[in-house]
Design a protein around this motif. Structure first.
Motif, PDB file in Angstrom:
ATOM      1  N   GLN A 272      -3.464 -10.979  10.216  1.00 36.34           N
ATOM      2  CA  GLN A 272      -2.928 -11.578   8.984  1.00 36.34           C
ATOM      3  C   GLN A 272      -3.977 -12.432   8.265  1.00 36.34           C
ATOM      4  O   GLN A 272      -3.735 -12.923   7.175  1.00 36.34           O
ATOM      5  CB  GLN A 272      -1.737 -12.516   9.305  1.00 36.34           C
ATOM      6  N   GLN A 273      -5.085 -12.643   8.919  1.00 36.09           N
ATOM      7  CA  GLN A 273      -6.080 -13.575   8.380  1.00 36.09           C
ATOM      8  C   GLN A 273      -7.165 -12.856   7.587  1.00 36.09           C
ATOM      9  O   GLN A 273      -7.324 -11.640   7.685  1.00 36.09           O
ATOM     10  CB  GLN A 273      -6.779 -14.304   9.539  1.00 36.09           C
ATOM     11  N   VAL A 274      -7.894 -13.678   6.815  1.00 37.26           N
ATOM     12  CA  VAL A 274      -9.130 -13.178   6.203  1.00 37.26           C
ATOM     13  C   VAL A 274     -10.260 -14.010   6.823  1.00 37.26           C
ATOM     14  O   VAL A 274     -10.124 -15.224   6.980  1.00 37.26           O
ATOM     15  CB  VAL A 274      -9.106 -13.362   4.677  1.00 37.26           C
ATOM     16  N   TYR A 275     -11.314 -13.378   7.209  1.00 37.48           N
ATOM     17  CA  TYR A 275     -12.435 -14.084   7.854  1.00 37.48           C
ATOM     18  C   TYR A 275     -13.666 -14.042   6.969  1.00 37.48           C
ATOM     19  O   TYR A 275     -13.906 -13.049   6.268  1.00 37.48           O
ATOM     20  CB  TYR A 275     -12.774 -13.413   9.199  1.00 37.48           C
ATOM     21  N   GLN A 276     -14.413 -15.122   7.022  1.00 38.79           N
ATOM     22  CA  GLN A 276     -15.758 -15.104   6.454  1.00 38.79           C
ATOM     23  C   GLN A 276     -16.661 -14.558   7.554  1.00 38.79           C
ATOM     24  O   GLN A 276     -16.731 -15.128   8.640  1.00 38.79           O
ATOM     25  CB  GLN A 276     -16.223 -16.535   6.129  1.00 38.79           C
ATOM     26  N   VAL A 277     -17.300 -13.444   7.285  1.00 42.91           N
ATOM     27  CA  VAL A 277     -18.220 -12.872   8.283  1.00 42.91           C
ATOM     28  C   VAL A 277     -19.622 -13.085   7.741  1.00 42.91           C
ATOM     29  O   VAL A 277     -20.009 -12.451   6.759  1.00 42.91           O
ATOM     30  CB  VAL A 277     -17.951 -11.375   8.496  1.00 42.91           C
ATOM     31  N   ASN A 278     -20.338 -13.993   8.327  1.00 43.04           N
ATOM     32  CA  ASN A 278     -21.652 -14.407   7.815  1.00 43.04           C
ATOM     33  C   ASN A 278     -21.564 -14.619   6.295  1.00 43.04           C
ATOM     34  O   ASN A 278     -22.396 -14.136   5.533  1.00 43.04           O
ATOM     35  CB  ASN A 278     -22.736 -13.383   8.172  1.00 43.04           C
ATOM     36  N   GLY A 279     -20.493 -15.296   5.902  1.00 44.84           N
ATOM     37  CA  GLY A 279     -20.348 -15.673   4.494  1.00 44.84           C
ATOM     38  C   GLY A 279     -19.615 -14.670   3.619  1.00 44.84           C
ATOM     39  O   GLY A 279     -19.312 -14.953   2.469  1.00 44.84           O
ATOM     40  N   GLU A 280     -19.268 -13.505   4.176  1.00 45.78           N
ATOM     41  CA  GLU A 280     -18.644 -12.473   3.346  1.00 45.78           C
ATOM     42  C   GLU A 280     -17.183 -12.287   3.787  1.00 45.78           C
ATOM     43  O   GLU A 280     -16.926 -12.140   4.994  1.00 45.78           O
ATOM     44  CB  GLU A 280     -19.432 -11.176   3.602  1.00 45.78           C
ATOM     45  N   PRO A 281     -16.198 -12.261   2.867  1.00 41.68           N
ATOM     46  CA  PRO A 281     -14.805 -12.148   3.313  1.00 41.68           C
ATOM     47  C   PRO A 281     -14.453 -10.728   3.782  1.00 41.68           C
ATOM     48  O   PRO A 281     -14.832  -9.751   3.133  1.00 41.68           O
ATOM     49  CB  PRO A 281     -13.995 -12.507   2.055  1.00 41.68           C
TER      50      PRO A 281
END
Ligand code: DGJ
Length: 745
Positions: A691-700
């Motif tokens: 259900q989440q959105v993650y920042q992956v090395n700054g990128e959503p």
């Protein structure tokens, strides 16, 4: 957590597991079930389980009153060889040369809450509201023996523990020939025995052997749990993956000779047993005496190898590691061993210390060579007084200078050993493990001290205490570099105690020394070592919250060592040092980046000559240390996951996750570069929140996408993308930082 029905059926359970014991028709303790939690049992389920099946497959009947009953195919809690069960048993007691074929019947039981931590004996512990235990008292009236078995179930844990004692209530001496600590009986589910095996410099590699009718075992007869095998083993469904499948882990809280074996019989019944190795062991019990076996633990998970790894880590961190060190930050150490070996003086060390401080390190560990006249490994063990040539103003003055730099100080000891060329040996030649025959083996130029002798333990404690007080010591590195041969204690001989008790008494002496040191200095951080990983076990972890896991600091080898170790032990339990390239053990040259990324999983250290570093390398170390300090809790105590199959020889992906803060660090490693690599390759991260959105090395990126498709593998060098690749060449590593984007719709 413990349900009891009609004094016949005992159900230990929590939300994860159920363990059910019953009473067999001969009043012995039987085993019914260990696996996923069954919750509170309905009365009809209890009634169903209570029914005792009297028919057995065995051909030899057990007792006359009921000529259908045999033990041949029964699941038992403490089987004994010599009756109608022809498999290997867990207990065997003799009266002189005569086997007693013990027959323990349940006479009483009681329950209690909580489990006290006693420094004198390594064992699990828990607060009053964290565990429930049941003690079964069993008696063999005819042979005048009493057996007590205690099982403990812990809140929120997939692990159950078991401790047992045997007491001689009669007047005739009894000899215990075998008293294994744990037995787990299961139906085979296409199991393989997983064990952590290897050798010095390549410890705890994952090995698996499919079960077949017969016995498979691993163990140690070296006087220590050893480099070659580890007391942690598991029964794993062959089809289990990183995240699915039934796995049963087992371990011992013990540091000496051990045996772990799985026997499968003709009916596909599997008997897993662990304990003190019966070879070269027996223990005499005189009237009223009690023998206590080391504690054993069994873990169940239905969540595959990551489940096993997490259950083991959670249990050990909460119920084995000293409360003071639980979740407590560990210092980043600088260790001078691979920087200087024996070639140092105070001045050289102080300059190294200054440099390590400037780079951000926090604890200076003075390794071997600081005492006696030790300029190589042939002398002075046992003489725990600083070398006056290397430390003209004494060790106290050196310690003051280190502390004045705002660094902690660690010092290396090898307390259990003595060099023939030492004052201690000249004064006390009778204190070494030595058979009366003339022959005595020397390993690494040293002898083993007779730790079965309390006077020896006391003398070593006094010597170490002096140094600890003089230096206001923060940290000890506790080494042990040779195994025991010609096991013979002059002290036991003098006391009329059998030499077959030596190995266990040695370990009790070792624990006594730990106890004395920690009772006097409760916050001292002791790092276990034993030639790097030669005694990596729960007995040592009870006292030393971390262990130097291998003398091999090569980052490629560490990928295998750490992957294996993490199946049974927590990240916080081993330290990793960034060492030189080419590496001193295998001669391999890997990039600093690769070495630092491998070493950041767990307590971090550096062990290389800081004066041979370029400015760029110093900057890289500095910024890595800044990064590590920010992420230290996650990297030491986060939930660990392997994202790739463990048998992938060329790649590993390690993840640490903090579910509270919803952040993760994921490191991808590729050992050798591949020709013509695809740019389209992904690493699914199943533990993230969909259900989440993650920042992956700054990128959503959405959690759902990361769970199902995965992280894009780092973009690697091939013929056309020269200059833009994220990873190139051999020994590649890449770090992904993931953080849930709070408040994102
Ligand atoms: C073996 C250890 O594992 C090394 O780290 C180092 O301390 C040496 N012993 C010193 O003799």
């Amino acid at each position: 957590m413990i349900e009891i029905k009609n004094e016949q059926l005992f159900h230990l359970y929590n939300e994860k597991i159920s363990y059910i014991i019953n009473v067999l028709p001969n009043q012995q303790l039987g085993h019914v079930y260990f696996g996923p939690s069954l919750g509170t049992l309905a009365p009809f389920d209890q009634a169903y389980l209570e029914k005792k099946e009297n028919k057995s497959a065995g051909t030899v009947k057990f007792f006359e009153a009921d000529n259908l009953f045999t033990l041949a195919d029964r699941f038992q809690e403490l089987p004994t060889y010599g009756t109608s069960d022809f498999r290997e048993g867990a207990v065997s007691v003799f009266e002189e040369e005569t086997p007693l074929y013990v027959d323990f019947k349940l006479v009483a039981f009681h329950c209690f809450e909580g489990k006290e931590r006693k420094l004198a004996q390594p064992a699990s512990f828990a607060a009053a509201d964290e565990s429930q235990s049941i003690v079964f008292e069993l008696v063999d009236q005819e042979r005048q023996l009493e057996l007590a078995i205690t099982y403990t179930i812990f809140k929120g844990s997939g692990t159950i523990t078991r401790q047992q004692t045997l007491t001689n209530t009669g007047s005739k001496p009894r000899t215990i020939q075998r008293f294994l600590s744990g037995v787990l009986e299961l139906k085979n589910r296409n199991f393989e025995l997983l064990h952590l095996s290897g050798a010095w410099l390549k410890e705890r590699h994952i090995k698996t052997v499919p079960l077949t009718q017969g016995t498979i075992s691993v163990g140690s007869l070296k006087g220590a749990s050893g480099h070659q095998h580890n007391p942690f083993v598991a029964l794993k469904e062959q089809q289990a993956t990183n995240d699915t499948g039934h796995v049963y882990g087992a371990n011992l809280i013990y540091s000496g000779n051990f045996l772990a074996q799985a026997e499968m019989d003709e009916w596909d019944n599997v008997r897993l047993m662990l304990g003190i190795h019966p070879e070269h062991f027996s223990w005499q019990l005189s009237q009223g005496e009690t023998f206590e076996a080391p504690e054993c633990l069994f873990t169940f998970t239905a969540a595959g190898l990551n489940g096993l790894s997490q259950e083991s880590a959670q249990f050990i961190e909460k119920h084995v590691i000293a409360p003071y060190w639980q979740k407590r930050q560990r210092p980043i150490v600088f260790n001078n061993w691979e920087a200087t070996y024996f070639d140092f003086n105070e001045e050289k060390l102080l300059t190294l210390a200054q440099e390590s401080k400037a780079l951000g390190m926090e604890c200076f560990v003075l390794d071997d060579g600081w005492f006696g006249k030790r300029n190589d490994d042939r002398s002075s063990l046992g003489d725990w007084v600083a070398d006056p040539v290397k430390f003209p103003k004494g060790i106290g003055s050196f310690a003051e200078k280190i502390h004045a730099m705002q660094l902690q100080l660690g010092i290396w000891f090898e307390p259990e050993m003595v060099s023939p060329d030492s004052q201690l040996y000249q004064e006390h030649p009778e204190w070494v493990v030595k058979h009366p025959y003339e022959r005595i083996s020397v390993g690494r130029g040293q002898y083993v001290l007779d730790f079965a002798n309390p006077a020896v333990v006391e003398a070593i404690f006094e010597a170490m205490q002096k140094v600890i007080l003089e230096t206001k010591l923060d940290y000890i590195k506790w080494d042990m570099n040779r195994n025991i041969t010609e096991a013979y204690s002059p002290y036991l001989a003098e006391q009329g105690i059998s030499q077959t008790e030596f190995y266990h008494r040695y370990i009790l002496g070792l624990y006594r020394l730990y106890e004395k040191i920690l009772a006097a200095f409760p916050t001292l951080l002791i790092e276990g070592c034993a030639g790097g990983g030669g005694r990596y076990d729960l007995g040592i972890l009870f006292y030393s919250p971390q262990i130097w896991p291998s003398d091999d600091s090569d980052a490629v080898e560490r990928l295998a060592i750490q992957s294996g170790t993490l199946l049974g032990y927590p990240l916080s339990s081993f330290s990793n040092h960034v060492s030189a390239a080419p590496n001193h053990q295998v001669g391999r040259a890997t990039s600093l980046d690769f070495r630092q990324t491998v070493a950041m999983f767990g307590p971090l250290g550096y062990e290389l000559d800081l004066f041979h570093l370029s400015e760029a390398e110093k900057q890289a170390i500095k910024s890595q240390i800044v990064f590590y300090k920010k992420q230290r809790q996650l990297l030491t105590f986060g939930t660990f996951y392997q994202l790739q199959q463990l048998d992938h020889g060329n790649e590993k992906t390690w993840a640490v996750y903090d579910p509270q803060n919803e952040e993760a660090l994921i490191a991808f490693f590729r050992v050798l570069a591949q020709a013509n690599p695809t740019a389209e390759d992904f690493l699914p991260v199943a533990f993230l929140d969909g259900q989440q959105v993650y920042q992956v090395n700054g990128e959503p990126v959405s959690g759902q996408l990361l769970r199902q498709l995965g992280l894009r593998k780092p973009y690697q060098f091939n013929a056309v993308n020269h200059g833009t690749a994220q990873v190139t060449g051999d020994f590649q590593s890449f770090v992904y930082q993931l953080q849930a984007k709070k408040g994102v719709e």
